[in-house]
Motif scaffolding. Structure first.
Motif, PDB file in Angstrom:
ATOM      1  N   ILE A 283     -25.989  26.800  13.274  1.00 50.84           N
ATOM      2  CA  ILE A 283     -24.544  26.652  13.510  1.00 50.84           C
ATOM      3  C   ILE A 283     -23.761  26.424  12.214  1.00 50.84           C
ATOM      4  N   PRO A 284     -24.128  25.462  11.352  1.00 47.89           N
ATOM      5  CA  PRO A 284     -23.354  25.316  10.107  1.00 47.89           C
ATOM      6  C   PRO A 284     -23.503  26.509   9.172  1.00 47.89           C
ATOM      7  N   THR A 285     -24.634  27.209   9.247  1.00 46.13           N
ATOM      8  CA  THR A 285     -24.839  28.374   8.388  1.00 46.13           C
ATOM      9  C   THR A 285     -23.922  29.526   8.788  1.00 46.13           C
ATOM     10  N   LEU A 286     -23.521  29.590  10.049  1.00 45.87           N
ATOM     11  CA  LEU A 286     -22.580  30.626  10.484  1.00 45.87           C
ATOM     12  C   LEU A 286     -21.296  30.569   9.660  1.00 45.87           C
ATOM     13  N   LEU A 287     -20.827  29.356   9.373  1.00 49.20           N
ATOM     14  CA  LEU A 287     -19.606  29.212   8.584  1.00 49.20           C
ATOM     15  C   LEU A 287     -19.838  29.646   7.144  1.00 49.20           C
ATOM     16  N   VAL A 288     -21.023  29.385   6.610  1.00 54.54           N
ATOM     17  CA  VAL A 288     -21.364  29.830   5.259  1.00 54.54           C
ATOM     18  C   VAL A 288     -21.272  31.352   5.166  1.00 54.54           C
ATOM     19  N   ILE A 289     -21.888  32.045   6.120  1.00 54.82           N
ATOM     20  CA  ILE A 289     -21.914  33.510   6.099  1.00 54.82           C
ATOM     21  C   ILE A 289     -20.522  34.090   6.333  1.00 54.82           C
ATOM     22  N   SER A 290     -19.805  33.533   7.302  1.00 56.97           N
ATOM     23  CA  SER A 290     -18.465  34.028   7.605  1.00 56.97           C
ATOM     24  C   SER A 290     -17.516  33.836   6.423  1.00 56.97           C
ATOM     25  N   ALA A 291     -17.578  32.653   5.799  1.00 57.66           N
ATOM     26  CA  ALA A 291     -16.719  32.382   4.639  1.00 57.66           C
ATOM     27  C   ALA A 291     -17.038  33.328   3.489  1.00 57.66           C
ATOM     28  N   ASN A 292     -18.286  33.687   3.376  1.00 56.24           N
ATOM     29  CA  ASN A 292     -18.684  34.596   2.301  1.00 56.24           C
ATOM     30  C   ASN A 292     -18.327  36.041   2.626  1.00 56.24           C
ATOM     31  N   HIS A 293     -18.338  36.391   3.897  1.00 51.91           N
ATOM     32  CA  HIS A 293     -18.102  37.784   4.302  1.00 51.91           C
ATOM     33  C   HIS A 293     -16.622  38.113   4.433  1.00 51.91           C
TER      34      HIS A 293
END
Length: 360
Positions: A283-293
């Motif tokens: 769940i917290p990694t989703l924000l990492v990927i989305s923020a990067n993408h």
């Protein structure tokens, strides 16, 4: 002599911390792996959702999760193990298939041969998980599953609906662990079936996840509940004037509910492994990927994504400190809070233009 004792004590404490550092390494591998996978041509070229900024998707995922959880808890209580296994292993096989396709596409290109290899690899790995669910097999699968799920969802959904989803899930996780406790029932049932939906870090090298009997935990919980109910009923029969001040202070140190002689004690089995659900890493990694993408940046990773990772580990450190006290904890209130504040700090520091629209 005292120096020797201090050295031994320090060495023991350091040894006890090793599983927590390994778990932190797993979270980092999930985040770094998902960043790499999301940048591969196969994943990055996938068409996004029709409106990736819509928070309506957040509520869709929440509703699906609530329904899925309710069904799984019902199935566990009804002992429908065949259906549970079928659903979980099918989802695992499909996720592994997408991960293997992306990896093989990056290494060899997308061909019928690599497609067949991905299909065979995902089925073979799923069969291995079913036949031999030892902790290192489960951890390997957990890493691949988490990386794949984060990469696929992270490039499909923008950061705002993911933040809304994270806030809703941390509230849900808190309620389901500390209030209704049905998440503990779900986790216990999944572990009893040896399903690969968590990370397992042994505290001893001779630990076997296959041989670990989690049914003992369920019996302890049932015993605790029964004795608590009995004690409550007995307390209701005590005159009100006799209740106040009649319990000695020492009784507060007894674990569980004592019998009339005060010597009965409920002892919970101490596991030889550290456990964390895959969702706590995903769940917290989703924000990492989305923020990067979805945020423009130069280089491999954006500043908001980097700070989101840092915030996740700050929340993780706090969570592990609380877990080390010996009680199961809801992970998302710690991890999601750290990730969200990290994201906001990264946005402010970098001056990245973001949109916080709540459009549906």
């Amino acid at each position: 002599m005292s120096n020797n004792n201090a050295t031994v004590s320090l060495s023991k404490k350091a040894k006890n911390l090793i599983p927590y550092f390994i778990m932190a390494a797993f979270v980092f591998i999930v985040q770094a792996g998902a960043l790499w996978l999301s940048a591969t041509e196969y994943i990055a070229s996938q068409p996004p959702l029709e409106n990736p900024e819509s928070v309506g998707y957040s509520f869709y995922y929440i509703i699906v999760l609530l329904i899925f959880t309710a069904v799984m808890v019902f199935m566990i209580k009804k002992n429908k193990t065949l259906i549970i296994r079928g659903v979980i292993y099918f989802a695992i096989c499909m996720t592994l298939f997408f991960v293997f396709i992306a990896i093989f596409d990056k290494a060899f290109g997308y061909t019928y041969l690599t497609l067949a290899a991905a299909l065979i690899g995902s089925v073979a790995f799923t069969v291995l998980l079913y036949k031999y669910p030892e902790w290192y097999v489960i951890d390997a699968a957990g890493l691949l599953i988490s990386i794949g799920a984060c990469a696929v969802i992270g490039v499909s959904l923008s950061y705002m609906p993911i933040i809304v989803l994270m806030v809703a899930l941390l509230i849900y996780d808190f309620i389901s662990v500390y209030k209704t406790k049905h998440m503990l029932t779900l986790a216990g049932g999944m572990m009893k079936l040896k399903l690969p939906i968590l990370f397992v870090i042994p505290k001893k090298w001779n630990y076997s996840y296959i041989e670990d009997d989690f049914s003992a935990d369920e019996e302890d919980n049932a015993t605790a509940a029964e004795e608590e109910e009995t004690a409550g009923a007995a307390a209701e029969n005590v005159p009100e004037e006799a209740r106040a001040g009649s319990v000695p202070e020492e009784a507060g140190s007894v674990e569980g509910t004592g019998a009339s002689d005060g010597e009965t004690e409920i002892r919970k089995r101490k596991s030889d492994a550290l456990f964390m659900g895959l969702g706590d890493a995903v769940i917290p990694t989703l924000l990492v990927i989305s923020a990067n993408h979805f945020l423009a940046h130069d280089g491999f990773i954006s500043v908001p994504a980097l700070f989101t990772m840092a915030g996740t580990f700050l929340g993780f450190a706090t969570l592990m400190y609380v877990v080390s006290k010996g009680n199961p904890q809801a992970g998302l209130p710690f991890l999601n809070t750290g990730a969200i504040f990290g994201f906001l700090a990264g946005v402010l520091i970098s001056g990245t233009a973001v949109s916080f629209s709540l459009g549906f």
